[in-house]
Structure formats: C-alpha cells, structure tokens
Design an enzyme around this catalytic site. Structure first.
Site, short mmCIF file in Angstrom:
data_model
loop_
_atom_site.label_atom_id
_atom_site.label_comp_id
_atom_site.label_asym_id
_atom_site.label_seq_id
_atom_site.Cartn_x
_atom_site.Cartn_y
_atom_site.Cartn_z
N ASP A 1 0.38 -1.06 -0.16
CA ASP A 1 -0.36 -0.08 0.12
C ASP A 1 1.02 1.30 0.26
OD1 ASP A 1 1.19 -0.55 2.78
OD2 ASP A 1 -0.75 -1.20 3.22
N ASN B 1 -8.08 -2.52 13.95
CA ASN B 1 -9.18 -2.26 13.80
C ASN B 1 -9.54 -3.65 13.05
OD1 ASN B 1 -7.95 -1.73 11.40
ND2 ASN B 1 -9.51 0.22 10.61
N HIS C 1 -7.53 -4.13 10.16
CA HIS C 1 -7.15 -4.43 8.41
C HIS C 1 -6.07 -5.18 8.09
CE1 HIS C 1 -4.97 0.15 9.79
NE2 HIS C 1 -4.01 -1.09 9.56
N GLU D 1 -9.48 -1.53 5.16
CA GLU D 1 -9.83 -1.33 6.78
C GLU D 1 -11.72 -2.43 6.76
OE1 GLU D 1 -8.55 0.44 8.09
OE2 GLU D 1 -8.07 2.26 7.54
C1 F6R Z 1 1.98 -1.71 5.90
C2 F6R Z 1 0.18 -1.75 6.08
C3 F6R Z 1 -0.66 -1.67 7.13
C4 F6R Z 1 0.01 -2.74 8.51
C5 F6R Z 1 -1.27 -2.45 9.78
C6 F6R Z 1 -0.01 -2.10 11.41
O1 F6R Z 1 2.02 -1.44 4.31
O2 F6R Z 1 -0.75 -2.47 5.68
O3 F6R Z 1 -1.91 -2.77 7.67
O4 F6R Z 1 0.58 -3.32 8.51
O5 F6R Z 1 -1.46 -0.64 10.08
O6 F6R Z 1 0.78 -1.68 11.54
P1 F6R Z 1 2.29 -1.87 12.37
O7 F6R Z 1 2.84 -2.58 11.96
O8 F6R Z 1 2.67 0.07 12.59
O9 F6R Z 1 1.34 -1.80 14.34
#
Ligand code: F6R
Length: 257
Positions: A80, A151, A153, A158
C-alpha cells in the site's frame, strides 16, 4: 482459490518473541530466495510497512551483510501507499522502504515496487491496474508479509472490505489515521486516502506470514482468529488461505509468561 480444510476452526498461532519471530521469518525468506535463485528463478515478495515487519527487515539486512544473502533475484511489491504523497516524500511508504531495506541490499530498484499514490483519481485507477498487472507478470507473490491493524485491517483493507476486493483507492479509517498521526506531526496532516492491494490480491499470495506483537494487538488478533469470517474484520479472511502462518508474541497471543 486456496481454502483450508475447515476455516471455521481456530488457527494455531506460533508464539515467539519479536526477535525470534523476525529470525524465523527472515530465515524462511532467505531459504526461499536461495533455493529459487539456485534454479535461476526470481522470488517475488509481498512487503508491508509499519512497526511489525521492522525486525524482519533488520534480520534480512544482517543476513545480507554477514551471510551474503543476495537480493539480485528478488522482486518486491509493497501492499500500500498514501494517496497524495510523491514517492520521494520522506513520509511515503516508498521512502520508508528505502530507509529500512531497499537502500541497504543489492535489490535492483526496478524490481522494488511500491504503488505510486501521487496521481489524480483517474490516473490512480490506472496505477492500480498497472500494479496488479506487474504482479501477474512477475508470476504472483510467493510470500506475503503482513501486519494487522488494531481494527482488523490488512494492508489498507479497512473494515467493510469484501473478500473479493481488488487493488483500489480507499478511505483510511479514523483509527488508522490516528495511529499515523505521530509520523505526520498531526492528525490533520495524515492523508485521507490510501492505495491498497485488495483482500483478493493478498489472498492470491502463495504463502502468507502474519505477525502481531504487543498487548495492543491482543484483542484484534483474538477476533481475527475467532470472529465469523467476513468484512467486519478483514483479517478473518486469512483463515480461508491454505498456507498462512500466524505468528505472535506472548502479549499479542494472550499467553502469560
Ligand atoms: C502497512 C500495512 C498495515 C500495517 C498495520 C499494522 O503496509 O499494510 O496494514 O501492517 O497497520 O501496522 P503496525 O505494524 O505499525 O502496527
């Protein structure tokens, strides 16, 4: 579509501390890269940003430096990117990947793909098509590294994202934006939209390794493992994949030490 024998069964979680988890996943990646390179093939890795995969990248750098692990036959695709940031913006996921991994290994920049979120809505639709086409042309993702949002995702899929969602522009959930506020200096500066591989694109990877560390991920990991499979918690869709490994530290897994 890969499907496990009984997706409703609670999957097993490998409980490892964060350093050990990083070593295990980096070792698996290194073995994959080496065995494919020995056959003259490229390895296609799906990469994530954020706190969770940092240990894996650090370990891959160590393997590169100390054991000669080469990325010359590796192609990477990140999950992403933010909409509205140029790729060279230091807050972009591309810049983050350069700092954490790309700039320190022998990975050809032409094979290190991160979605480009800098266009207008119409060009971004084209960017999504182009990006998915590049993944197809590379032969699909061999292994996808994933974190999980609080959440539920995965990537920027999301809650509300469907099982068959494809790469697209999405609106970031308020909790996702809040968790990024520190990096952007203020909540108002966090981009409102992101560009993300869809749930179906993630599930198309041949192997998925999901990592979750810390008490803050405990409740959502539990839901990802137990809640009915569906868009309320997009990570539940991973239970339909035949080769997913859930790796969590004791705090996230809810184990007392
Ligand atoms: C990042 C991504 C997100 C993260 C998620 C957890 O490329 O796709 O889905 O993996 O938000 O973020 P952290 O690892 O910072 O807790």
């Amino acid at each position: 579509m890969p499907s496990s024998s009984s997706p409703s069964k609670r999957p097993e979680v490998s409980v490892l501390d964060a350093a050990e988890a990083a070593r295990v996943v980096a070792r698996e990646i290194a073995e994959l890269v080496r065995s494919k390179a020995a056959r003259g093939e490229r390895t296609v890795l799906g990469l994530a940003t954020g706190k969770t995969p940092m240990g894996v990248y650090r370990e891959l750098l160590r393997l590169h430096r100390e054991q000669g692990l080469s990325f010359a036959r590796v192609t990477t695709f990140n999950l992403d990117e933010f909409v509205g940031l140029r790729p060279d913006d230091p807050r972009s996921f591309r810049a983050w990947m350069r700092r954490e991994l790309f700039d320190h290994v022998d990975l050809d920049p032409a094979h290190a793909h991160v979605p480009d979120g800098s266009g207008s809505p119409t060009t971004l639709d084209r960017e999504c098509e182009r990006y998915r086409e590049r993944i197809r042309a590379a032969g699909g993702l061999d292994l996808q590294l994933l974190g999980i949002g609080k959440n539920g995702h995965i990537a920027f899929n999301e809650p509300g994202s469907s099982r068959d969602s494809r790469m697209r522009v999405v609106e970031l959930a308020p909790t996702t934006r809040a968790s990024l506020a520190a990096e952007f200096g203020a909540l108002e500066r966090v981009p409102i939209h992101g560009l993300t591989l869809g749930v179906a694109d993630v599930l198309a990877a041949r192997a998925i390794r999901l990592l979750a560390f810390g008490e803050g991920k405990r409740a959502i990991l539990e839901r990802a493992l137990q809640a009915p499979i569906g868009p309320d918690v997009p990570a539940t869709f991973l239970r339909e994949h035949a080769d997913v490994r859930w790796i969590a530290d004791a705090a996230a897994a809810g184990h007392s030490r």
